[in-house]
Design a protein around this motif. Structure first.
Motif, short mmCIF file in Angstrom:
data_model
loop_
_atom_site.label_atom_id
_atom_site.label_comp_id
_atom_site.label_asym_id
_atom_site.label_seq_id
_atom_site.Cartn_x
_atom_site.Cartn_y
_atom_site.Cartn_z
N SER A 114 0.82 -1.22 0.00
CA SER A 114 0.00 0.00 0.00
C SER A 114 0.85 1.26 0.00
N VAL A 117 2.44 1.36 -4.35
CA VAL A 117 1.72 1.44 -5.63
C VAL A 117 0.25 1.85 -5.43
N PRO A 118 -0.35 2.48 -6.44
CA PRO A 118 -1.77 2.83 -6.36
C PRO A 118 -2.70 1.64 -6.62
N GLU A 119 -2.08 0.55 -7.08
CA GLU A 119 -2.87 -0.64 -7.41
C GLU A 119 -1.93 -1.84 -7.39
N ARG A 135 -7.16 -1.95 -5.78
CA ARG A 135 -6.73 -0.56 -5.69
C ARG A 135 -6.25 -0.22 -4.28
N THR A 136 -5.48 0.88 -4.20
CA THR A 136 -5.05 1.43 -2.92
C THR A 136 -5.82 2.71 -2.64
N PRO A 138 -6.43 6.25 -0.91
CA PRO A 138 -5.54 7.29 -0.34
C PRO A 138 -5.59 7.30 1.18
N ASN A 150 -12.72 7.28 1.10
CA ASN A 150 -11.63 6.83 0.23
C ASN A 150 -11.72 5.34 -0.04
N ALA A 154 -12.17 3.06 -3.67
CA ALA A 154 -11.25 1.96 -4.03
C ALA A 154 -11.99 0.63 -4.16
N CYS A 161 -9.71 -4.00 -0.90
CA CYS A 161 -8.79 -2.93 -1.30
C CYS A 161 -7.69 -2.80 -0.27
N ARG A 164 -3.77 2.91 2.10
CA ARG A 164 -2.39 3.38 2.08
C ARG A 164 -1.84 3.59 3.49
#
Length: 225
Positions: A114, A117-119, A135-136, A138, A150, A154, A161, A164
């Motif tokens: 987390s 990467v954003p994914e 997905r990550t 925020p 958030n 995701a 998910c 982060r």
């Protein structure tokens, strides 16, 4: 009068069984290394109630009489212990999906990913079990409405998910399914970190089309009776 008594008894029995399963799942997250101490939390829906782990209480100390439940608006309707601080996140999942259970962990490999990467890269086809590329969300402070918001973004069309610098959230029809998705997500994160750590090599990745193909195949997976 008998019908009312029978209904009340059945509801009580359902809550007792759900609490027992919830505690067993929470203990499993500790036993299998997905959380440390009282970090992470678990919830399960019983009708219009949501049973949740309490805040700051070691799972091995939870007893049947410690059951904690809230309604979908967040009002506590059962128990004297304070619900998990991540209650807004759990309730957001139930309001937005048909979830029957939610598991939140601070799993090491997933939390590490987390931060990177954003994914989660499509390193394995079991991403299909969570609806596609994971997905990550925020970062936002734990227990906040912002974190819940958030997370929902995701989770769009997904059943799990990353959060982060925080951990993971997965949901399912049952506690077993929600937990299995958590375990699969942690395993995929560990796999990617392991492959990506080899000097001079890049992990081969699947395409989203290949993952969708697996999604179709998974619809018929398992025993039929």
């Amino acid at each position: 009068m008998t019908d009312t008594a029978d209904t009340t008894g059945q509801r009580r029995t359902a809550i007792e069984r759900a609490w027992e399963e919830l505690v067993a799942t929470a203990l499993r997250t500790v036993r299998e290394g997905l959380v440390v101490g009282t970090s992470g939390n678990v919830s399960v829906r019983v009708g219009e109630l949501v049973l949740v782990t309490p805040s700051g209480v070691p799972y091995d100390r939870l007893r049947p009489e410690d059951a904690v439940a809230v309604d979908l608006g967040g009002k506590q309707v059962l128990g004297s212990l304070t619900p998990t601080s991540e209650l807004p996140m759990h309730l957001a999942v139930y309001r937005a999906t048909g979830a029957g259970a939610v598991v939140h962990t601070h799993a090491v490999h997933a939390t590490a990913v987390s931060t990177l990467v954003p994914e989660l890269p499509l390193v394995h086809y079991m991403a299909a079990a969570l609806g596609g590329p994971v997905r990550t969300a925020p970062y936002a402070v734990y227990g906040s409405p912002e974190l819940a918001e958030n997370m929902l973004v995701a989770l769009r069309d997904r059943s799990g998910c990353l959060l982060r610098n925080h951990g993971t959230v997965t949901y399912g029809d049952t506690l077993d399914q929600a937990y299995d998705r958590t375990a699969q997500l942690e395993w995929m994160c560990r796999l990617w970190l392991t492959a990506a750590s080899v000097p001079g090599r890049e992990p081969s990745l699947l395409s989203e089309g290949q993952v969708r193909e697996v999604q179709e195949k998974l619809r018929g997976y398992g025993q039929r009776g």
